[in-house]
Design an enzyme around this catalytic site. Structure first.
Site, PDB file in Angstrom:
ATOM      1  N   SER A  21      49.052  44.816  40.000  1.00 51.11           N
ATOM      2  CA  SER A  21      50.492  44.552  40.005  1.00 51.11           C
ATOM      3  C   SER A  21      50.757  43.209  39.322  1.00 51.11           C
ATOM      4  O   SER A  21      49.902  42.718  38.570  1.00 51.11           O
ATOM      5  CB  SER A  21      50.993  44.566  41.454  1.00 51.11           C
ATOM      6  OG  SER A  21      52.402  44.556  41.497  1.00 51.11           O
ATOM      7  N   ASN A  22      51.884  42.585  39.567  1.00 49.71           N
ATOM      8  CA  ASN A  22      52.197  41.292  38.948  1.00 49.71           C
ATOM      9  C   ASN A  22      53.008  40.427  39.911  1.00 49.71           C
ATOM     10  O   ASN A  22      53.328  40.858  41.019  1.00 49.71           O
ATOM     11  CB  ASN A  22      52.933  41.502  37.620  1.00 49.71           C
ATOM     12  CG  ASN A  22      54.234  42.249  37.816  1.00 49.71           C
ATOM     13  OD1 ASN A  22      55.170  41.746  38.429  1.00 49.71           O
ATOM     14  ND2 ASN A  22      54.286  43.480  37.329  1.00 49.71           N
ATOM     15  N   ARG A  23      53.345  39.213  39.488  1.00 48.17           N
ATOM     16  CA  ARG A  23      53.936  38.226  40.387  1.00 48.17           C
ATOM     17  C   ARG A  23      55.441  38.365  40.587  1.00 48.17           C
ATOM     18  O   ARG A  23      56.059  37.517  41.223  1.00 48.17           O
ATOM     19  CB  ARG A  23      53.643  36.815  39.851  1.00 48.17           C
ATOM     20  CG  ARG A  23      52.218  36.374  40.072  1.00 48.17           C
ATOM     21  CD  ARG A  23      51.964  35.052  39.382  1.00 48.17           C
ATOM     22  NE  ARG A  23      52.969  34.049  39.707  1.00 48.17           N
ATOM     23  CZ  ARG A  23      53.286  33.025  38.918  1.00 48.17           C
ATOM     24  NH1 ARG A  23      52.698  32.880  37.754  1.00 48.17           N
ATOM     25  NH2 ARG A  23      54.206  32.162  39.295  1.00 48.17           N
ATOM     26  N   ALA A  88      59.640  44.182  36.482  1.00 45.26           N
ATOM     27  CA  ALA A  88      58.431  43.861  35.716  1.00 45.26           C
ATOM     28  C   ALA A  88      57.511  45.078  35.813  1.00 45.26           C
ATOM     29  O   ALA A  88      56.678  45.173  36.716  1.00 45.26           O
ATOM     30  CB  ALA A  88      57.765  42.619  36.286  1.00 45.26           C
TER      31      ALA A  88
END
Ligand code: C5P
Length: 222
Positions: A21-23, A88
């Site tokens: 995943s991402n931040r 995102a």
């Protein structure tokens, strides 16, 4: 207007218990949904997994993967006048996520990757002349050039670009600083402000584009 907003990260499974995943915190997209609701619009918010309370009066659609988000966007596409893609979304995903938990004893897994669906690129050909699509571009280098390239490639009416290389704004922060690029060539700078304030500027811009497009259609008819 009917406003569709996407927010937060997506998660792409690696095995039965792990994901990539991402931040993204979802704060920017949630602020856009909230600003749209406060401006009197009808709002649907498609959200990846985040730790935020749902904005009041907004219809929530919760998703996990990029594919789920694409399906949810497609299901609401005909309904919306405006789409703001603040999510995102993963660019890559493991090609064959393992159905069970991978074992540590088996050593580091060799993961084969494939492209996740690009939502904006997939729906670009489906855009009606009066619909307004606004993307976001989180960049660490060449902000202006990258944002303008994405604006054209994804057939957007506008893109909100933010520099995510700075620690005190952008990802996982309550602050942001945006440059808004319109397909018309107009550029607007939103200096460092809370995401709520940035969101109001984004909403104001998409409202203006929507009115201009409606006006143009009206003039064509009469
Ligand atoms: O190409 P990039 O991911 O930087 O483009 C950013 C914009 O494209 C954002 O509005 C994001 O929500 C959208 N996007 C998408 N599908 C993807 C990746 C990004 O719609 N797979």
């Amino acid at each position: 207007m009917n406003v569709l907003v996407t927010a937060g990260p997506t998660r792409e499974p690696l095995d039965a218990v792990r994901f990539i995943s991402n931040r993204s915190s979802g704060r920017m997209g949630y602020a856009v949904a909230s600003a749209a609701k406060k401006a009197g619009h009808c709002v649907r918010l498609i959200s990846g997994p985040v730790a935020l309370p749902p904005p009041k009066g907004v219809r929530m659609i919760r998703v996990v993967t990029a594919q789920d988000m694409l399906d949810a966007v497609l299901a609401s596409l005909a309904w919306c006048d405006v789409l703001v893609m603040a999510a995102a979304v993963a660019d890559w995903r493991p090609k064959k996520p393992a159905a069970r938990k991978l074992k540590k004893q088996d050593g580091p897994p060799r993961v084969e990757w494939e492209a996740a669906p690009d939502i904006l690129q997939t729906i670009a050909p489906l855009k009606k002349p009066t619909q307004v699509f606004c993307g976001f571009a989180a960049e660490t280098n060449d902000l202006a050039r990258e944002a303008k390239r994405k604006l054209r490639r994804k057939n957007l009416d506008a893109i909100a670009a933010n520099d995510v290389s700075k620690n005190n704004q952008g990802f996982d922060s309550i602050w942001n600083a945006l440059t808004l690029y319109r397909a018309s060539g107009e550029v607007r700078v939103v200096p460092r402000a809370t995401k709520e304030k940035c969101a109001r500027q984004v909403m104001q811009m998409v409202e203006e584009i929507f009115v201009e497009k409606k006006d143009k259609k009206f003039r064509k008819i009469y």
